[in-house]
Design a protein around this motif. Sequence first.
Motif, PDB file in Angstrom:
ATOM      1  N   ARG A   1       1.237   4.403  -2.824  1.00 17.15           N
ATOM      2  CA  ARG A   1       1.121   5.812  -2.448  1.00 17.15           C
ATOM      3  C   ARG A   1       2.330   6.606  -2.962  1.00 17.15           C
ATOM      4  NH1 ARG A   1       1.745   8.321   3.353  1.00 17.15           N
ATOM      5  NH2 ARG A   1       1.028  10.409   2.902  1.00 17.15           N
ATOM      6  N   VAL A   2       3.519   6.068  -2.816  1.00 13.77           N
ATOM      7  CA  VAL A   2       4.735   6.731  -3.289  1.00 13.77           C
ATOM      8  C   VAL A   2       4.696   6.878  -4.809  1.00 13.77           C
ATOM      9  CG1 VAL A   2       7.238   6.477  -3.512  1.00 13.77           C
ATOM     10  CG2 VAL A   2       6.126   6.002  -1.324  1.00 13.77           C
TER      11      VAL A   2
ATOM     12  N   MET B   1       0.821  -1.188   0.000  1.00 18.39           N
ATOM     13  CA  MET B   1       0.000   0.000   0.000  1.00 18.39           C
ATOM     14  C   MET B   1       0.870   1.260   0.000  1.00 18.39           C
ATOM     15  SD  MET B   1      -3.041   0.814  -0.147  1.00 18.39           S
ATOM     16  CE  MET B   1      -4.476   1.541   0.454  1.00 18.39           C
ATOM     17  N   GLU B   2       1.931   1.256   0.810  1.00 21.18           N
ATOM     18  CA  GLU B   2       2.836   2.397   0.885  1.00 21.18           C
ATOM     19  C   GLU B   2       3.537   2.619  -0.464  1.00 21.18           C
ATOM     20  OE1 GLU B   2       4.636   5.677   2.429  1.00 21.18           O
ATOM     21  OE2 GLU B   2       3.068   4.485   3.361  1.00 21.18           O
ATOM     22  N   ARG B   3       3.893   1.540  -1.121  1.00 20.23           N
ATOM     23  CA  ARG B   3       4.558   1.642  -2.413  1.00 20.23           C
ATOM     24  C   ARG B   3       3.628   2.288  -3.450  1.00 20.23           C
ATOM     25  NH1 ARG B   3       7.194  -3.306  -5.890  1.00 20.23           N
ATOM     26  NH2 ARG B   3       7.769  -2.019  -7.646  1.00 20.23           N
TER      27      ARG B   3
END
Length: 90
Positions: free
Chosen positions: A5-6, A1-3
Motif C-alpha cells: 500500500r505504501v 500488505m501495508e508495504r
Amino acid sequence: MERLRVMLIATLGLAAIMAAGSVLAAPPDARCTCRNRDGSKYELGQTACIRVGGISYLARCEMNLNVTTWKKLRDGCPTAQLSTADIRLN
C-alpha cells in the motif's frame, strides 16, 4: 500488505508530481528568434518574406518541438504598388 500500500501511494504521488511538471512547463524563451537568409532576426510570431532559390513566400516565426522554424503562410509576398494616379506633381 501495508508495504504494498505504501509503495502504491508513493508511486501514484510521484506520477502526479511528474504530470504536474509537464503541465507547468515554461513558455518559450523570449530570446528565441528565427533568422532570415540575409541574417536578420525575427521574434516568435513575426512574419517575413522568405526568398529561397528564386521562390518567395510569406512565413511566420514559430516554435516546433523546442526549435524555432519558419511556417509558410502563403505563396508570394505582399507588395505595394504605386500607380501614376497616386503621384501628384506640384
